[in-house]
Each structure stands twice: as structure tokens, then as C-alpha cells.
Design a protein around this motif. Structure first.
Motif, PDB file in Angstrom:
ATOM      1  N   HIS A 145    -158.115 -96.930 -29.119  1.00  0.00           N
ATOM      2  CA  HIS A 145    -156.751 -96.637 -29.028  1.00  0.00           C
ATOM      3  C   HIS A 145    -155.863 -97.570 -28.968  1.00  0.00           C
ATOM      4  CE1 HIS A 145    -158.129 -97.610 -24.972  1.00  0.00           C
ATOM      5  NE2 HIS A 145    -156.786 -98.160 -24.780  1.00  0.00           N
TER       6      HIS A 145
ATOM      7  N   VAL B 100    -153.372-100.034 -30.770  1.00  0.00           N
ATOM      8  CA  VAL B 100    -152.316 -99.838 -31.754  1.00  0.00           C
ATOM      9  C   VAL B 100    -152.404-100.844 -32.861  1.00  0.00           C
ATOM     10  CG1 VAL B 100    -150.006 -99.420 -32.290  1.00  0.00           C
ATOM     11  CG2 VAL B 100    -150.736 -98.579 -30.246  1.00  0.00           C
TER      12      VAL B 100
ATOM     13  N   LEU C 252    -153.186 -91.135 -32.218  1.00  0.00           N
ATOM     14  CA  LEU C 252    -153.079 -92.302 -31.072  1.00  0.00           C
ATOM     15  C   LEU C 252    -153.093 -91.351 -29.894  1.00  0.00           C
ATOM     16  CD1 LEU C 252    -152.264 -95.045 -30.321  1.00  0.00           C
ATOM     17  CD2 LEU C 252    -149.974 -94.557 -30.447  1.00  0.00           C
TER      18      LEU C 252
END
Length: 154
Positions: free
Chosen positions: A85, A87, A103
Motif C-alpha cells: 500500500h 504510494v 490503493l
């Protein structure tokens, strides 16, 4: 969010050296001649990953795909991350041409689906806490954030 560190080595890490490490319990990734080592995911993260896999597996099988929880993905020579997860990896996936990026926020559960548009991602759909994300691409699935939160808190 967990923190990671780069494992330094006097000479550059090559794919050959990286793959020679073999299987490990640590999250070891290769990024441009450096190793990125991350701690194991939290229990909540692992549970959420398993629930998402379960929800997406029928749709994936229907179109001849599989759903894995933690595998190394070779994006290009010298770049082998483990999808998660964080970014910061989003850019690398876009450059590699991966068409979809989900996401996931874990506490409470939120979902944002991005699709590749040229060399970057654009938001395609999302679900806030209490909402359902209906996927039609790349697989068909209903991801209910309230049900996911309920399962995690049970």
C-alpha cells in the motif's frame, strides 16, 4: 505506516545477487542497485489483504488471472518491488505500464482504483468508509468497505 531502510553494500546490488538471497521472511526489494528492506506487515494489513484476495478471486479466475498477496514483481531490470500500500511505488508501476492500481487505506478501510492514462495514473473509482467499490475492470468484484471493516474488527 511502517518504515523501511536501504541496505547498503560496497558494490551495487544486481538482480543476480538479489535473487541469490533466496526466500526470506523480510520484505526485501531491489530498487536501482539498492536493497529496500521493510518490516513485516501488521496483522490488520495481512487480514485486509486476505479479505481483498478472497473478494477478488472469483472475478480473477473468471478472466484467467490469479491473486497473490506478497510476491516480487519484476518491473524492469534492477527494479523488483513487493506490491503493497505504499504510494511511493505508484510511479514505478505507472512507468512499467501496469494498467490498474488499487490503493487501500486500512483504518478505516478506503479504496481508490486508478487506471493508467499515458505514463501516469488517474482516479477511476473510489469508496469511502461505508461505501462499496464496484469493479468491472480488471476483474469483476464488489468491495464493501463496511463489511471489510466489520470483518477486521470481529
Amino acid at each position: 505506516m511502517t518504515s523501511a531502510f536501504v541496505l547498503e553494500r560496497p558494490e551495487a546490488w544486481t538482480e543476480e545477487r538479489y535473487f541469490a538471497l533466496g526466500e526470506t521472511n523480510a520484505g526485501v526489494e531491489l530498487f536501482d542497485e539498492s536493497l529496500l528492506v521493510s518490516p513485516a506487515p501488521t496483522v490488520r494489513h495481512q487480514d485486509l489483504s486476505a479479505l481483498l484476495r478472497e473478494a477478488m478471486l472469483p472475478g480473477a479466475k473468471a478472466v484467467g488471472l490469479r491473486v497473490y498477496l506478497a510476491v516480487n514483481v519484476r518491473l524492469k531490470p534492477g527494479r523488483v518491488p513487493i506490491p503493497d500500500h505504499r504510494v511511493l511505488k505508484m510511479h514505478y508501476y505507472a512507468v512499467a505500464g501496469i494498467p490498474w492500481y488499487l490503493l487501500v487505506g486500512s483504518d478505516p478501510v478506503t479504496l481508490t482504483l486508478y487506471r493508467l492514462d499515458g505514463d501516469h495514473y488517474v482516479q477511476h473509482a473510489s469508496a469511502k468508509p461505508g461505501e462499496t467499490l464496484t469493479l468491472t475492470e480488471p476483474v469483476a468484484a464488489e468491495l464493501d468497505t463496511a463489511a471489510l471493516d466489520s470483518e477486521l474488527d470481529a
